[in-house]
Design a protein around this motif. Structure first.
Motif, PDB file in Angstrom:
ATOM      1  N   ASP A 207      25.937  14.515  16.335  1.00 48.21           N
ATOM      2  CA  ASP A 207      27.160  14.422  17.126  1.00 48.21           C
ATOM      3  C   ASP A 207      27.297  13.037  17.753  1.00 48.21           C
ATOM      4  O   ASP A 207      26.453  12.146  17.569  1.00 48.21           O
ATOM      5  CB  ASP A 207      27.244  15.558  18.154  1.00 48.21           C
ATOM      6  N   LYS A 208      28.374  12.831  18.501  1.00 50.45           N
ATOM      7  CA  LYS A 208      28.694  11.507  19.030  1.00 50.45           C
ATOM      8  C   LYS A 208      27.629  10.988  19.987  1.00 50.45           C
ATOM      9  O   LYS A 208      27.460   9.781  20.147  1.00 50.45           O
ATOM     10  CB  LYS A 208      30.052  11.542  19.729  1.00 50.45           C
ATOM     11  N   ASP A 280      31.396  20.020  18.974  1.00 49.00           N
ATOM     12  CA  ASP A 280      32.511  19.594  19.817  1.00 49.00           C
ATOM     13  C   ASP A 280      32.063  18.486  20.772  1.00 49.00           C
ATOM     14  O   ASP A 280      30.926  18.017  20.736  1.00 49.00           O
ATOM     15  CB  ASP A 280      33.140  20.784  20.546  1.00 49.00           C
ATOM     16  N   GLU A 281      32.984  18.062  21.638  1.00 48.47           N
ATOM     17  CA  GLU A 281      32.706  16.951  22.547  1.00 48.47           C
ATOM     18  C   GLU A 281      31.554  17.261  23.502  1.00 48.47           C
ATOM     19  O   GLU A 281      30.899  16.353  24.017  1.00 48.47           O
ATOM     20  CB  GLU A 281      33.970  16.608  23.349  1.00 48.47           C
TER      21      GLU A 281
END
Length: 436
Positions: A207-208, A280-281
């Motif tokens: 993820d980010k 998700d974020e």
């Protein structure tokens, strides 16, 4: 009859919501590729297409089994195509090509594996399609390699996942590439331990924030019908240590008794392996798969919300089939791919797939998870795509929320068979606007 009325009438007569509500997807031709089986489009390719800054890269086998690399500037239809010095056994659909671009722009390529020696090369210079000599990574457990996959870390380093061993008796290896040192090291020699009795078939997502999410099914033998359960682990330190979704640390390696089960699914449920994950974020994982629901295989999403595992069944399929046996299967549906788009409190999930019920077109089902609504389904192409499975440009989606899908019309005869077909055009399908 005025123009406005004509446009309204055309939209009303449209067969799908997508055709009216969005721009029509655009297909960008790349070059002709091998189509006698699905080796160019198997789901476990990481990556079939990827972007670095303003350049997009792709790879595929041509009709002779030669590894071909392509590069273009985004928003351009002009591809630079290079036939590399390397070839693979394209007659085996396991032997896919995976590519990754490190933080310095070097292109890394791995290809031609099914319980065979590691094949790996990287470009001679940044952003070049000219590959250097074939080489080892670490020299450890590189004799029986299958399912090579590259993953990008936010710091520019790469991860390389693969199975060492064979179906039903395989170990999961993780190598880490340092951009600073330009060197590979092995950080996991057997992360998911089948204890010489079973194998783990995984999918992963970075993820980010750099958290690595892995989910997998266990398979008790070579027979796909022995797949069972969806399990989960995550790492916050680049793959060195792992924990469950509740923060409990794993004692490595992870086994069938120690693994966190995100969703319990028995054997003989037509549960597929090697699908897709996203996050998700907030770092909550979403896992795409399919398995039987009332004897009909349905695409389903298992996801983490407020610390609890939940499931959403797309539920639109109406025909049954049974998943079993070995080798690359000819299956009425593809394995799915998954992406998420968040807008305020809305979480839109998009699932890419191919289904004989929809005439084997490239299709998408989508839903706003934040409201109580049914999954909607639309087609992204008007023609069939054979036994294609989805693979999209993850890097481009993460950075620009643009959806570019690797596309080729391919065949797959059940159990590693070969069709007699002419090469077909490899394309990039640019989906300019997503439905809601």
């Amino acid at each position: 009859m005025n123009n406005l009325f004509c446009k309204s009438l055309l939209c009303a007569l449209s067969l799908t919501f997508f055709a009216c509500a969005t721009k029509i997807p655009k297909e960008i031709p790349v070059g002709y590729g091998w189509s006698n089986n699905s080796v160019n489009t198997v789901k476990f390719r990481k990556n079939a297409v990827t972007t670095f800054k303003d350049l997009q890269f792709t790879a595929y086998y041509d009709e002779n089994g030669t590894v071909v690399l392509g590069k273009r500037k985004l928003n351009s239809a002009n591809w630079e195509i290079v036939k590399t010095p390397y070839a693979g056994n394209s007659k085996d659909a396991h032997n896919s090509i995976s590519i990754g671009i490190d933080g310095d722009g070097y292109v890394h390529v791995s290809w031609d594996h099914h319980d065979t020696k590691l094949r790996y090369a990287k470009s001679k210079s940044p952003l070049s399609l000219d590959l250097d000599k074939e080489e080892s990574m670490t020299g450890i457990a590189e004799q029986k390699v299958t399912y090579p996959e590259f993953y990008n870390l936010p710091n520019g380093n790469l991860l390389f996942f693969y199975r060492s061993g064979s179906s039903g008796r395989g170990n999961m290896i993780i190598n880490s590439y340092s951009v600073k040192d330009k060197k590979w090291s092995q950080i996991q020699s057997n992360l998911l331990n089948g204890e010489d009795k079973r194998s783990a078939y995984w999918q992963a997502k970075v993820d980010k924030k750099g958290t690595i999410h892995i989910s997998w099914v266990w398979r008790e033998s070579w027979d796909v019908s022995t797949n069972h359960d969806i399990c989960y682990a995550r790492s916050f330190d680049g793959g060195l240590s792992w924990e469950k979704s509740n923060g409990e640390k794993y004692n490595l390696p992870i086994t069938v008794t120690s693994a966190e089960i995100a969703w319990r699914i028995p054997e003989k449920s037509s549960l597929i392996n090697q699908t897709s994950m996203t996050a998700d974020e907030n770092g909550n994982p979403y896992i795409a798969n399919y398995w039987n629901e009332n004897d009909i295989p349905q695409f389903q999403i298992v996801y983490l919300e407020n610390g609890s595992w939940k499931k959403s069944n797309t539920g639109f399929r109406t025909t049954s089939f049974s998943l079993g046996g070995g080798g690359t299967k000819k299956i009425p549906i593809s394995r799915p791919d998954l992406l998420i788009k968040e807008e305020g409190k809305n979480r839109y999930l998009y699932l890419l797939f191919r289904d004989s019920e929809r005439e084997n077109k490239v299709s998408m089902t989508y839903k706003n998870l934040s409201i109580n609504s049914n999954w909607k389904v639309t087609d992204l192409t008007s023609t069939a795509i054979g036994e294609w499975e989805p693979n999209y440009d993850i890097s481009l989606w993460e950075k620009q929320k643009k959806l570019h899908i690797f596309l080729q019309n391919v065949n797959q005869v059940d159990g590693e068979g070969l069709a007699k077909s002419e090469p077909t055009m490899v394309r990039i399908l640019e989906v300019n606007q997503l439905p809601k």
